[in-house]
Scaffold this active site. Structure first.
Site, PDB file in Angstrom:
ATOM      1  N   SER A  35       0.801  -1.220   0.000  1.00  0.00           N
ATOM      2  CA  SER A  35       0.000   0.000   0.000  1.00  0.00           C
ATOM      3  C   SER A  35       0.837   1.275   0.000  1.00  0.00           C
ATOM      4  O   SER A  35       0.323   2.350  -0.330  1.00  0.00           O
ATOM      5  CB  SER A  35      -0.949   0.017   1.200  1.00  0.00           C
ATOM      6  OG  SER A  35      -0.234   0.183   2.401  1.00  0.00           O
ATOM      7  N   LYS A  89       0.510   4.669   6.843  1.00  0.00           N
ATOM      8  CA  LYS A  89       0.106   5.481   5.697  1.00  0.00           C
ATOM      9  C   LYS A  89       0.794   6.842   5.794  1.00  0.00           C
ATOM     10  O   LYS A  89       1.573   7.111   6.701  1.00  0.00           O
ATOM     11  CB  LYS A  89      -1.416   5.687   5.662  1.00  0.00           C
ATOM     12  CG  LYS A  89      -2.255   4.421   5.741  1.00  0.00           C
ATOM     13  CD  LYS A  89      -2.169   3.552   4.503  1.00  0.00           C
ATOM     14  CE  LYS A  89      -3.004   2.288   4.678  1.00  0.00           C
ATOM     15  NZ  LYS A  89      -2.812   1.345   3.549  1.00  0.00           N
TER      16      LYS A  89
END
Length: 224
Positions: A35, A89
């Protein structure tokens, strides 16, 4: 038991100190998915500074002291507000920001990101399939990072405009079409932040031959 404790006092104190250090000061986080590609790869292990923003009592969300405020572009570890999963993230928008995405273009406070240094390549998915990817440099003001999109992979590339609530942050993965992030679970409150990822400690090619990627050892994570 008393004899065991007496004979192993030094080792027990070491374990307690080590546990406190990991829970309150610094930790490491393996990267299990793609990701955050192309900046973090599966098999990287990153150093996480747990006191970059808040000093908390170990094993709690109780803040003893605020150290600094998170910034746009910081790579952070946090607990998902949806199910408590530990994630990593990038902070894209701060409290009070107006954020929007139109056809993959990110807007912060009405300013559109600029995209340059386009590169087309092949990327492997978790199922082993190789597909075409577009990798670019995304810039908003002085804040830049490499991001990528995957060809023909559905993702939420349109949302907003919406305001980031006080005490919350909007998180996106750099691999925009292969990231479960704030587009799916919403804003992340500050108390769910664990710390700031600052450096790659070690790395191994876990999707290939499992050999160490020594060129990534000790590599810093740039924050522009």
């Amino acid at each position: 038991m008393k004899n065991f404790i007496k004979n192993n006092r030094g080792f027990i104190v070491f374990l307690l100190c080590f546990g406190f250090f990991r829970m309150a000061i610094a930790d490491w986080n393996p990267i299990p998915s793609g990701s955050m590609r192309p900046n973090l790869l599966e098999g990287d292990v990153v150093l996480v500074n747990r006191i970059a923003y808040d000093f908390k009592l170990p094993l709690t969300d109780i803040v003893v002291a605020r150290m600094a405020d998170p910034k746009r572009g910081d790579i952070v570890t946090f607990f998902s507000p949806k199910d408590g999963t530990r994630l990593i993230k990038r902070i894209v928008a701060l409290p009070g920001d107006q954020v929007e995405m139109r056809d993959e273009v990110l807007y912060i406070n009405g300013q559109a990101a600029e995209y340059s240094e386009h590169k087309i390549l092949r990327e492997a998915l978790e199922n082993g399939e190789n597909i075409e990817a577009l990798r670019v440099t995304e810039a908003i003001g002085q804040n830049t990072r490499r991001v990528q999109w995957l060809n023909d992979v559905p993702a939420r590339n349109n949302f907003g405009p919406t305001a980031v609530p006080d005490g919350n942050f909007l998180m996106l993965g750099d691999n925009r079409d292969n990231s479960a992030d704030s587009r799916y679970f919403g804003f992340v409150p500050r108390h769910l932040l664990i710390g700031q990822a600052q450096r790659i400690l070690v790395s191994a090619d876990i999707k290939g031959n499992w050999l160490p990627r020594t060129e990534r050892f000790g590599q810093g994570l740039a924050f522009d």
